[in-house]
Structure formats: C-alpha cells, structure tokens
Design an enzyme around this catalytic site. Structure first.
Site: not given
Length: 317
Positions: A151, A202
């Site tokens: 991400t 992430t």
C-alpha cells in the site's frame, strides 16, 4: 520558518514525496499534498500494487481501496473495492466532506465517482493482465495464491500546522472478489490528528487490522513518545502477541510523523520508505527490524535502486 514534512511507504512513493514537498515548502495544504503524493503513485503503471497497473483479484478485476483523513477536523473518507477509477484517493477525499455515507464500497463507490466527474478508465493494463494470466497457470502447481500487498500510505504536515493522511492500494494480488484490507479502515491503515501526528500502514491487512496499529502509534505520540519510539513500542510487541495468540503474523510496516515533523518507522521485513521535511531533502531510506524491538534505518544503496528499477520494468515471461 514553520516546519513542514511528509513521509510515505515504499520506494514507489518517492516521486510523490518530491512533489508533495514542493507544495508544502510553498505553504500548500496538507490535504492537497497528500492527495498529490498518492495520485503520482496511482498513475504510474509499473507499480503493481496501487492504482493503474495494479494487479487484479482472482477474477481479473482490479478492485481498489483508499482513504483520506483531515487531521484538523478528523473527517475521513474511504472507498473499498472501487473499480475503473484512476484516482481512488481523490474519491476518498471527496467523500471525507460528507458527514453521512463517507465510506462507500463496490458499485456504490464506483457510481459516486462516475456521478461526480472523477476520471474513469480501464485499470487493468496489458502488463497486469499478463501477470494475472501467468499466476493462474502457476496456481495449478501451488496452493499459495496470494502474492504482493504493498500500500502507499502517507502523512503530510503543512506549515500551518495542519496534517493529513491518505492510503491507496489495489490490495492483495489474486484476492477473492470483494476482499478489503486494512488500508481504508480508520485506525488500522491510517490515522492522523493535527494536534499530535499521524501514522500509516502497509503489509498484510488481515493481520494489521487485528492491532489497530496506526491509531495506537498516534495515541502513543499523544502521550509524549517520539514517532520512532511509538512505532517500535506499538509494532513489535503486537507482532509477538499475534504470533503467540493467533499462531502467525504477516508482513507489517508502518510510518509515522508528529506535528513537529519528526518521524519514525517500524517493520518486520525489509522496508523502503521516502521522507522529506523542512530540515531534510526528500530521500529514500531502508528499514529493517533490529535487536530488542528496535528498527535499523539506513540510506538505500544505488545498487538496490538499480535492481529495483530493473525488476519493476522487467518483461513478463
């Protein structure tokens, strides 16, 4: 001069960090800076885990998750499983202006984007489709379908003292249709409070959301911990807890910045990130888990950068 700063996950965020830093240095808003940063990543076709060029779910459909948070008002907007939208984080930011219906998923999120004039396009590039088709063949010989879940998560601090956070991802490659990870979930994938600071995550969303780690890092900063201490103290003990109680823990990497432009990170894998502040030029750094719940941070090497460029542009065979 008033301080400004931005930090974001992975090498892929660096060009966005450079753009955001220019905006912030010219007294731009935190919201504009974080949206600009993430838009840069979303539009680049060779980043296979975010936006255009992002890898699809098992059915060959690119489903994207994104979020935006205003650290002044605590307003949040998010989308899950949105399709055919060039900039999912921009849709999330638009939704943050709504008191009701600010988190939209699937067809409802996509319809909102279409109705409100956001750029629509087929997000499945030929390159991503080829990678998906290759993976389908590989699955005939393995029972481990999932691969890749990076991400882009970012925090920005403006000279005004305002802060913002944003995330965007195409999620876990070969995920089941409708799967949503931590990225659009408040407190898990992101959190920011301009009176304290912000954090973004992430990694494997299913495990990150078990610890609500972005909020925990901000909470610790609010109690006086430095961003680095807050990251270390939130992330590493939780990973141990998860291994003990759940039996395993996926990949975790988090970044944080407080309202003074100080920053920190913690990770259980090799993790690159980009940071720029009023005191330091934009640069790419490498983090690794260190001894005794600490994080080792070093400049990334040119050899690593060269190998990275070669890898992301390599032909799909």
């Amino acid at each position: 001069m008033s301080k400004w700063g931005t930090i974001a996950t992975w090498r892929m965020a660096h060009e966005g960090v450079v753009k955001a830093s220019k905006l912030l240095a010219e007294n731009g808003t935190a919201g504009d800076a974080v949206e600009t940063l993430i838009n840069e990543v979303e539009a680049f076709p060779f980043y296979k885990s975010v936006g255009y060029g992002g890898l699809p779910n098992e059915e060959g459909v690119v489903e994207m998750d994104a979020a935006f948070m205003d650290g002044d008002t605590l307003a949040q907007g998010a989308v899950g499983g949105i399709q055919n939208v060039k900039h999912a984080v921009s849709v999330a930011r638009a939704l943050s202006h709504q008191h009701y219906n600010s988190f939209r998923v699937g067809e409802g999120a996509t319809k909102f984007a279409m109705k409100n004039g956001f750029e629509m396009t087929n997000m499945l590039t030929d390159r991503a489709k080829a990678r998906w088709q290759k993976r389908l063949k590989e699955l005939q010989a393995t029972d481990k379908p999932y691969d890749g879940h990076d991400t882009v998560g970012a925090i920005t601090l403006a000279t005004s003292g305002s802060m913002a956070a944003g995330t965007s991802t195409s999620g876990l490659f070969m995920k089941k249709a409708g799967r949503v990870g931590d990225s659009p979930l408040s407190g898990s994938g992101y959190y920011v409070d301009s009176t304290i600071g912000g954090a973004a995550a992430t990694g494997l969303g299913e495990d990150i959301m078990k610890g609500v780690l972005s909020y925990e890092i901000v909470r610790r900063m609010g109690e006086g911990e430095t961003p680095q201490d807050a990251c270390d103290h939130a992330v590493y003990p939780f990973i141990e807890k998860l291994k003990k109680r759940y039996g395993k823990a996926g990949e975790f990497s988090l970044v944080a910045m407080n309202n003074q432009g100080e920053w920190g990170t913690a990770t259980n894998v090799e993790f690159t990130f980009s940071v720029a502040t009023s005191d330091e030029l934009a640069r790419i750094l490498m983090a690794n888990p260190g001894p005794d719940h600490t994080t080792v941070i070093e400049p990334v090497t040119q050899a690593w950068l060269d190998a990275y460029e070669k890898r992301i542009h390599a032909p799909i065979e």
